[in-house]
Design a protein around this motif. Structure first.
Motif, PDB file in Angstrom:
ATOM      1  N   MET A 119       0.852  -1.172   0.000  1.00 54.34           N
ATOM      2  CA  MET A 119       0.000   0.000   0.000  1.00 54.34           C
ATOM      3  C   MET A 119       0.897   1.233   0.000  1.00 54.34           C
ATOM      4  SD  MET A 119      -2.637   1.488   2.818  1.00 54.34           S
ATOM      5  CE  MET A 119      -1.371   2.453   3.613  1.00 54.34           C
ATOM      6  N   SER A 120       0.469   2.261  -0.689  1.00 51.97           N
ATOM      7  CA  SER A 120       1.188   3.535  -0.702  1.00 51.97           C
ATOM      8  C   SER A 120       0.157   4.661  -0.665  1.00 51.97           C
ATOM      9  CB  SER A 120       2.040   3.653  -1.968  1.00 51.97           C
ATOM     10  OG  SER A 120       1.205   3.711  -3.108  1.00 51.97           O
ATOM     11  N   ASN A 121       0.657   5.870  -0.546  1.00 52.25           N
ATOM     12  CA  ASN A 121      -0.236   7.024  -0.582  1.00 52.25           C
ATOM     13  C   ASN A 121      -1.002   7.033  -1.903  1.00 52.25           C
ATOM     14  OD1 ASN A 121      -1.013   9.875  -1.226  1.00 52.25           O
ATOM     15  ND2 ASN A 121      -0.173  10.239   0.819  1.00 52.25           N
ATOM     16  N   THR A 122      -0.320   6.738  -2.983  1.00 48.57           N
ATOM     17  CA  THR A 122      -0.944   6.736  -4.310  1.00 48.57           C
ATOM     18  C   THR A 122      -2.037   5.682  -4.412  1.00 48.57           C
ATOM     19  OG1 THR A 122       1.112   7.512  -5.308  1.00 48.57           O
ATOM     20  CG2 THR A 122      -0.506   6.505  -6.782  1.00 48.57           C
ATOM     21  N   SER A 123      -1.758   4.465  -3.950  1.00 51.29           N
ATOM     22  CA  SER A 123      -2.760   3.396  -4.067  1.00 51.29           C
ATOM     23  C   SER A 123      -3.984   3.691  -3.198  1.00 51.29           C
ATOM     24  CB  SER A 123      -2.166   2.035  -3.703  1.00 51.29           C
ATOM     25  OG  SER A 123      -1.925   1.912  -2.320  1.00 51.29           O
ATOM     26  N   LEU A 155      -9.598   9.926  -4.944  1.00 50.42           N
ATOM     27  CA  LEU A 155      -9.178  11.298  -4.690  1.00 50.42           C
ATOM     28  C   LEU A 155      -8.166  11.744  -5.744  1.00 50.42           C
ATOM     29  CD1 LEU A 155      -8.725  11.161  -0.823  1.00 50.42           C
ATOM     30  CD2 LEU A 155     -10.666  12.055  -2.100  1.00 50.42           C
ATOM     31  N   GLU A 156      -8.106  13.037  -5.957  1.00 51.02           N
ATOM     32  CA  GLU A 156      -7.158  13.621  -6.913  1.00 51.02           C
ATOM     33  C   GLU A 156      -5.754  13.640  -6.307  1.00 51.02           C
ATOM     34  OE1 GLU A 156      -7.992  14.517  -9.998  1.00 51.02           O
ATOM     35  OE2 GLU A 156     -10.057  13.892  -9.594  1.00 51.02           O
ATOM     36  N   ASP A 157      -4.748  13.766  -7.171  1.00 51.51           N
ATOM     37  CA  ASP A 157      -3.359  13.808  -6.712  1.00 51.51           C
ATOM     38  C   ASP A 157      -3.111  14.939  -5.715  1.00 51.51           C
ATOM     39  OD1 ASP A 157      -2.821  11.659  -8.326  1.00 51.51           O
ATOM     40  OD2 ASP A 157      -1.841  12.833  -9.903  1.00 51.51           O
ATOM     41  N   GLU A 158      -3.825  16.043  -5.888  1.00 54.68           N
ATOM     42  CA  GLU A 158      -3.635  17.195  -5.005  1.00 54.68           C
ATOM     43  C   GLU A 158      -4.107  16.921  -3.573  1.00 54.68           C
ATOM     44  OE1 GLU A 158      -5.546  17.523  -7.962  1.00 54.68           O
ATOM     45  OE2 GLU A 158      -3.711  17.978  -9.062  1.00 54.68           O
ATOM     46  N   GLN A 159      -4.831  15.851  -3.369  1.00 57.55           N
ATOM     47  CA  GLN A 159      -5.359  15.536  -2.047  1.00 57.55           C
ATOM     48  C   GLN A 159      -4.479  14.527  -1.296  1.00 57.55           C
ATOM     49  OE1 GLN A 159      -9.340  14.705  -3.804  1.00 57.55           O
ATOM     50  NE2 GLN A 159     -10.059  15.970  -2.100  1.00 57.55           N
ATOM     51  N   TYR A 160      -3.199  14.496  -1.653  1.00 59.57           N
ATOM     52  CA  TYR A 160      -2.281  13.557  -1.019  1.00 59.57           C
ATOM     53  C   TYR A 160      -2.176  13.786   0.484  1.00 59.57           C
ATOM     54  CZ  TYR A 160       1.246  17.228  -0.760  1.00 59.57           C
ATOM     55  OH  TYR A 160       1.923  18.380  -0.459  1.00 59.57           O
ATOM     56  N   GLN A 161      -2.328  15.037   0.927  1.00 58.40           N
ATOM     57  CA  GLN A 161      -2.191  15.334   2.357  1.00 58.40           C
ATOM     58  C   GLN A 161      -3.307  14.692   3.174  1.00 58.40           C
ATOM     59  OE1 GLN A 161       0.519  16.727   3.738  1.00 58.40           O
ATOM     60  NE2 GLN A 161      -0.411  16.148   5.665  1.00 58.40           N
ATOM     61  N   ALA A 162      -4.517  14.652   2.641  1.00 60.58           N
ATOM     62  CA  ALA A 162      -5.634  14.008   3.344  1.00 60.58           C
ATOM     63  C   ALA A 162      -5.352  12.528   3.534  1.00 60.58           C
ATOM     64  CB  ALA A 162      -6.937  14.213   2.572  1.00 60.58           C
ATOM     65  N   VAL A 163      -4.786  11.900   2.509  1.00 62.83           N
ATOM     66  CA  VAL A 163      -4.464  10.472   2.591  1.00 62.83           C
ATOM     67  C   VAL A 163      -3.274  10.257   3.523  1.00 62.83           C
ATOM     68  CG1 VAL A 163      -3.704   8.473   1.255  1.00 62.83           C
ATOM     69  CG2 VAL A 163      -5.504   9.945   0.382  1.00 62.83           C
ATOM     70  N   SER A 164      -2.314  11.164   3.503  1.00 62.51           N
ATOM     71  CA  SER A 164      -1.181  11.066   4.428  1.00 62.51           C
ATOM     72  C   SER A 164      -1.666  11.097   5.867  1.00 62.51           C
ATOM     73  CB  SER A 164      -0.194  12.213   4.196  1.00 62.51           C
ATOM     74  OG  SER A 164       0.433  12.082   2.955  1.00 62.51           O
ATOM     75  N   SER A 165      -2.672  11.889   6.120  1.00 62.76           N
ATOM     76  CA  SER A 165      -3.252  11.972   7.457  1.00 62.76           C
ATOM     77  C   SER A 165      -3.912  10.651   7.856  1.00 62.76           C
ATOM     78  CB  SER A 165      -4.274  13.103   7.465  1.00 62.76           C
ATOM     79  OG  SER A 165      -4.581  13.490   8.754  1.00 62.76           O
ATOM     80  N   ASN A 194       8.254   8.019  -0.981  1.00 61.02           N
ATOM     81  CA  ASN A 194       7.688   6.855  -1.665  1.00 61.02           C
ATOM     82  C   ASN A 194       7.476   5.707  -0.686  1.00 61.02           C
ATOM     83  OD1 ASN A 194       7.582   7.917  -4.374  1.00 61.02           O
ATOM     84  ND2 ASN A 194       9.809   7.851  -4.340  1.00 61.02           N
ATOM     85  N   ALA A 195       6.957   6.019   0.460  1.00 55.12           N
ATOM     86  CA  ALA A 195       6.773   5.026   1.515  1.00 55.12           C
ATOM     87  C   ALA A 195       5.747   3.972   1.110  1.00 55.12           C
ATOM     88  CB  ALA A 195       6.328   5.716   2.803  1.00 55.12           C
ATOM     89  N   ARG A 196       6.014   2.742   1.548  1.00 52.62           N
ATOM     90  CA  ARG A 196       5.101   1.626   1.307  1.00 52.62           C
ATOM     91  C   ARG A 196       4.775   1.011   2.660  1.00 52.62           C
ATOM     92  NH1 ARG A 196       8.441  -2.091  -2.496  1.00 52.62           N
ATOM     93  NH2 ARG A 196       9.732  -1.916  -0.669  1.00 52.62           N
ATOM     94  N   TYR A 197       3.583   0.448   2.757  1.00 51.06           N
ATOM     95  CA  TYR A 197       3.108  -0.077   4.037  1.00 51.06           C
ATOM     96  C   TYR A 197       2.544  -1.473   3.885  1.00 51.06           C
ATOM     97  CZ  TYR A 197       3.556   4.814   5.175  1.00 51.06           C
ATOM     98  OH  TYR A 197       4.056   6.075   5.343  1.00 51.06           O
ATOM     99  N   VAL A 198       2.580  -2.217   5.000  1.00 50.83           N
ATOM    100  CA  VAL A 198       2.038  -3.567   5.076  1.00 50.83           C
ATOM    101  C   VAL A 198       1.174  -3.657   6.331  1.00 50.83           C
ATOM    102  CG1 VAL A 198       3.949  -4.647   3.802  1.00 50.83           C
ATOM    103  CG2 VAL A 198       4.090  -4.428   6.297  1.00 50.83           C
ATOM    104  N   PRO A 199       0.296  -4.647   6.415  1.00 48.25           N
ATOM    105  CA  PRO A 199      -0.504  -4.822   7.641  1.00 48.25           C
ATOM    106  C   PRO A 199       0.407  -5.108   8.842  1.00 48.25           C
ATOM    107  CG  PRO A 199      -1.400  -6.126   5.840  1.00 48.25           C
ATOM    108  CD  PRO A 199      -0.075  -5.597   5.370  1.00 48.25           C
ATOM    109  N   TYR A 200      -0.035  -4.763  10.015  1.00 49.52           N
ATOM    110  CA  TYR A 200       0.769  -4.897  11.236  1.00 49.52           C
ATOM    111  C   TYR A 200       1.209  -6.331  11.505  1.00 49.52           C
ATOM    112  CZ  TYR A 200      -3.364  -6.743  13.565  1.00 49.52           C
ATOM    113  OH  TYR A 200      -4.450  -7.508  13.918  1.00 49.52           O
TER     114      TYR A 200
END
Length: 89
Positions: free
Chosen positions: A37-41, A48-58, A80-86
């Motif tokens: 998972m990433s901010n983009t995915s 959401l639009e690319d400009e709304q990356y901050q909302a997803v970062s939150s 370019n952070a990627r995430y996995v389930p805990y």
């Protein structure tokens, strides 16, 4: 057995808890597909639009604080952070 099916909601209609849960579920689906998972995915998932990356970062930050997701690599940068389930580690 009781099943409750909820209709789709816009991102703005979701509560903080719903956003964190959706983030976690998205992360699990990506992991099952052998992906991260990433901010983009997540932005694409929420339509959401690319400009709304901050909302997803939150949302990602809230999911990390809730210990639902973790970084795929402890030494990764934020850009370019990627995430996995805990439960992956």
């Amino acid at each position: 057995m009781r099943v409750i099916i909820f209709g789709p909601k816009q991102f703005s209609e979701l509560s903080k808890a719903d956003r964190v849960w959706s983030c976690f579920c998205h992360c699990v689906v990506r992991w099952i597909r052998h992906d991260y998972m990433s901010n983009t995915s997540l932005r694409q998932r929420f339509l959401l639009e690319d400009e709304q990356y901050q909302a997803v970062s939150s949302v990602i930050s809230d999911a990390r604080k809730a210990k639902r997701i973790i970084p795929a690599d402890n030494d990764q940068g934020k850009r370019n952070a990627r995430y996995v389930p805990y439960w992956v580690r």
